[in-house]
Design a protein around this motif. Structure first.
Motif, PDB file in Angstrom:
ATOM      1  N   ALA A   1       0.826  -1.215   0.000  1.00  0.00           N
ATOM      2  CA  ALA A   1       0.000   0.000   0.000  1.00  0.00           C
ATOM      3  C   ALA A   1       0.854   1.256   0.000  1.00  0.00           C
ATOM      4  O   ALA A   1       0.563   2.222  -0.719  1.00  0.00           O
ATOM      5  CB  ALA A   1      -0.940  -0.009   1.207  1.00  0.00           C
ATOM      6  N   ASP A   2       1.934   1.254   0.791  1.00  0.00           N
ATOM      7  CA  ASP A   2       2.811   2.426   0.829  1.00  0.00           C
ATOM      8  C   ASP A   2       3.521   2.622  -0.505  1.00  0.00           C
ATOM      9  O   ASP A   2       3.658   3.758  -0.981  1.00  0.00           O
ATOM     10  CB  ASP A   2       3.843   2.267   1.947  1.00  0.00           C
ATOM     11  CG  ASP A   2       3.219   2.319   3.333  1.00  0.00           C
ATOM     12  OD1 ASP A   2       2.145   2.932   3.466  1.00  0.00           O
ATOM     13  OD2 ASP A   2       3.803   1.739   4.270  1.00  0.00           O
ATOM     14  N   ARG A   3       3.975   1.527  -1.104  1.00  0.00           N
ATOM     15  CA  ARG A   3       4.682   1.641  -2.384  1.00  0.00           C
ATOM     16  C   ARG A   3       3.746   2.117  -3.496  1.00  0.00           C
ATOM     17  O   ARG A   3       4.136   2.922  -4.355  1.00  0.00           O
ATOM     18  CB  ARG A   3       5.319   0.295  -2.755  1.00  0.00           C
ATOM     19  CG  ARG A   3       6.427  -0.120  -1.800  1.00  0.00           C
ATOM     20  CD  ARG A   3       7.218  -1.311  -2.329  1.00  0.00           C
ATOM     21  NE  ARG A   3       6.398  -2.524  -2.477  1.00  0.00           N
ATOM     22  CZ  ARG A   3       6.126  -3.362  -1.481  1.00  0.00           C
ATOM     23  NH1 ARG A   3       6.594  -3.123  -0.267  1.00  0.00           N
ATOM     24  NH2 ARG A   3       5.398  -4.444  -1.683  1.00  0.00           N
TER      25      ARG A   3
ATOM     26  N   ARG B   1       1.133   3.991  -3.023  1.00  0.00           N
ATOM     27  CA  ARG B   1       0.838   5.399  -2.737  1.00  0.00           C
ATOM     28  C   ARG B   1       1.940   6.313  -3.277  1.00  0.00           C
ATOM     29  O   ARG B   1       1.656   7.430  -3.746  1.00  0.00           O
ATOM     30  CB  ARG B   1       0.671   5.587  -1.224  1.00  0.00           C
ATOM     31  CG  ARG B   1       0.014   6.904  -0.827  1.00  0.00           C
ATOM     32  CD  ARG B   1      -0.250   6.962   0.671  1.00  0.00           C
ATOM     33  NE  ARG B   1      -1.155   5.896   1.098  1.00  0.00           N
ATOM     34  CZ  ARG B   1      -0.793   4.878   1.866  1.00  0.00           C
ATOM     35  NH1 ARG B   1       0.456   4.776   2.306  1.00  0.00           N
ATOM     36  NH2 ARG B   1      -1.677   3.963   2.216  1.00  0.00           N
ATOM     37  N   GLU B   2       3.172   5.848  -3.238  1.00  0.00           N
ATOM     38  CA  GLU B   2       4.275   6.651  -3.778  1.00  0.00           C
ATOM     39  C   GLU B   2       4.152   6.794  -5.291  1.00  0.00           C
ATOM     40  O   GLU B   2       4.473   7.848  -5.851  1.00  0.00           O
ATOM     41  CB  GLU B   2       5.617   5.999  -3.420  1.00  0.00           C
ATOM     42  CG  GLU B   2       5.962   6.078  -1.941  1.00  0.00           C
ATOM     43  CD  GLU B   2       7.282   5.399  -1.639  1.00  0.00           C
ATOM     44  OE1 GLU B   2       7.949   4.934  -2.612  1.00  0.00           O
ATOM     45  OE2 GLU B   2       7.665   5.322  -0.456  1.00  0.00           O
TER      46      GLU B   2
ATOM     47  N   PRO C   1      -0.095   8.924  -5.883  1.00  0.00           N
ATOM     48  CA  PRO C   1      -0.531   9.668  -4.681  1.00  0.00           C
ATOM     49  C   PRO C   1      -2.041   9.861  -4.605  1.00  0.00           C
ATOM     50  O   PRO C   1      -2.605   9.970  -3.515  1.00  0.00           O
ATOM     51  CB  PRO C   1       0.199  11.008  -4.819  1.00  0.00           C
ATOM     52  CG  PRO C   1       1.382  10.716  -5.687  1.00  0.00           C
ATOM     53  CD  PRO C   1       0.919   9.662  -6.647  1.00  0.00           C
TER      54      PRO C   1
ATOM     55  N   GLY D   1      -4.190   7.666  -5.424  1.00  0.00           N
ATOM     56  CA  GLY D   1      -4.830   6.376  -5.258  1.00  0.00           C
ATOM     57  C   GLY D   1      -5.056   5.662  -6.576  1.00  0.00           C
ATOM     58  O   GLY D   1      -4.827   6.214  -7.661  1.00  0.00           O
TER      59      GLY D   1
ATOM     60  N   ILE E   1      -6.342  -1.346  -0.525  1.00  0.00           N
ATOM     61  CA  ILE E   1      -5.694  -0.369  -1.409  1.00  0.00           C
ATOM     62  C   ILE E   1      -6.725   0.298  -2.311  1.00  0.00           C
ATOM     63  O   ILE E   1      -6.694   1.519  -2.526  1.00  0.00           O
ATOM     64  CB  ILE E   1      -4.594  -1.053  -2.248  1.00  0.00           C
ATOM     65  CG1 ILE E   1      -3.409  -1.437  -1.351  1.00  0.00           C
ATOM     66  CG2 ILE E   1      -4.125  -0.153  -3.393  1.00  0.00           C
ATOM     67  CD1 ILE E   1      -2.392  -2.328  -2.023  1.00  0.00           C
TER      68      ILE E   1
END
Length: 301
Positions: free
Chosen positions: A194-196, A198-199, A202, A204, A223
């Motif tokens: 999810a963090d990767r 988001r990068e 941004p 979604g 996600i």
């Protein structure tokens, strides 16, 4: 004709190559002289008995759903194809791993593909396209493809990019250059996805297609933010509990034609992980069962 067959459920060793009667094209079908047949997970799941609840097997059975070759019989009611045409496509759940096979859905092989490459396209394109269609119009949207370097995943990436989507694809780090060639933004799968994502996106993601059956569906739903925005073509067993839609292949000639047209434009070429001779089909099944292949395994007939 020579064909691979198995006379009962079991491991890859139950596959034997023997002489069997030839099939013939029925109404709405073509018969091809097979050049190559694909090996898909469904083939060894059916052969092993793991999928017996979904597919009834009449023994002895010839494995193989999709193949490529040259048309040598045209069934009643079939138009737009003639004897001598190079085509790829799908029949039923069985029958492709043989010298001759009947197809109920097909498309012409682009000049840019070998027949071996085309053999790896049928089920991959059909399944990927079915999943993408369930997600609606992807133009201008961001799509996450889980398992993007596999046969179905890579077809999904290529089709989605051609349909106007921005695609994020998950795969192991060694396959990221391949995903970039397909037009995807690559990332690794697993913890921290999810963090990767988001990068990379941004704002979604708008939709998610799961082609991996890796157990990640709960994370993919999180996600996406809504189970209705997630479709799986690989994990129907978990989909229902999460409210995720499951799709499978449709034997859809229109989807195969879309993949062929994309191939003719240079936007998609099926990647072959390995090729085997028909006499070595047991090894091909074992290779497929091992998983983690980049692209498709095909048997040269």
């Amino acid at each position: 004709m020579r064909a691979a067959r198995y006379h009962d459920y079991g491991p890859a060793e139950v596959l034997v190559v023997e002489d069997v009667p030839e099939p013939h094209a029925g109404p709405g079908e073509v018969r091809i002289r097979v050049a190559a047949a694909s090996v898909n997970p469904v083939d060894w799941k059916v052969r092993s008995g793991a999928a017996r609840a979904m597919f009834e097997v009449g023994f002895p059975a010839i494995p193989g759903r999709d193949a490529a070759g040259v048309v040598d019989e045209v069934g009643e009611g079939v138009t737009g194809v003639t004897v001598g045409d190079r085509v790829f496509g799908l029949g039923g759940v069985f029958g492709a791993s043989a010298q001759y096979a009947t197809l109920s859905a097909w498309a012409p092989v682009p000049d840019q593909w070998t027949l071996a490459q085309a053999a790896g396209a049928g089920l991959a394109v059909d399944t990927a396209g079915s999943g993408l269609d369930a997600l609606g119009d992807l133009a201008g949207r961001t799509l996450l493809v889980e398992g993007a370097a596999g046969g179905v995943g890579s077809a999904a990436v290529a089709l989605a990019v051609a349909r106007g989507a921005t695609v994020i694809g998950t795969a192991s780090a060694g396959k990221h250059d391949y995903l970039r060639e397909l037009g995807a933004l690559p990332t690794t799968y697993g913890e921290g996805l999810a963090d990767r994502v988001r990068e990379l996106a941004p704002g979604g993601v708008d939709a998610v297609l799961d082609t991996a059956a890796s157990g990640s569906l709960p994370d993919l739903v999180a996600i996406a933010g809504d189970a209705d925005r997630v479709v799986t073509v690989a994990d129907a067993a978990r989909a229902g509990d999460l409210g995720v839609r499951a799709r499978s292949s449709e034997n859809n000639s229109a989807l195969l034609a879309e993949g062929a047209a994309l191939g003719a434009r240079g936007g998609y070429t099926p990647h072959l992980a390995a090729t085997y001779a028909l006499d070595d089909i047991a090894d091909a099944h074992r290779d497929s069962e091992g998983g983690h292949t980049q692209g498709k395994i095909v048997v040269l007939v």
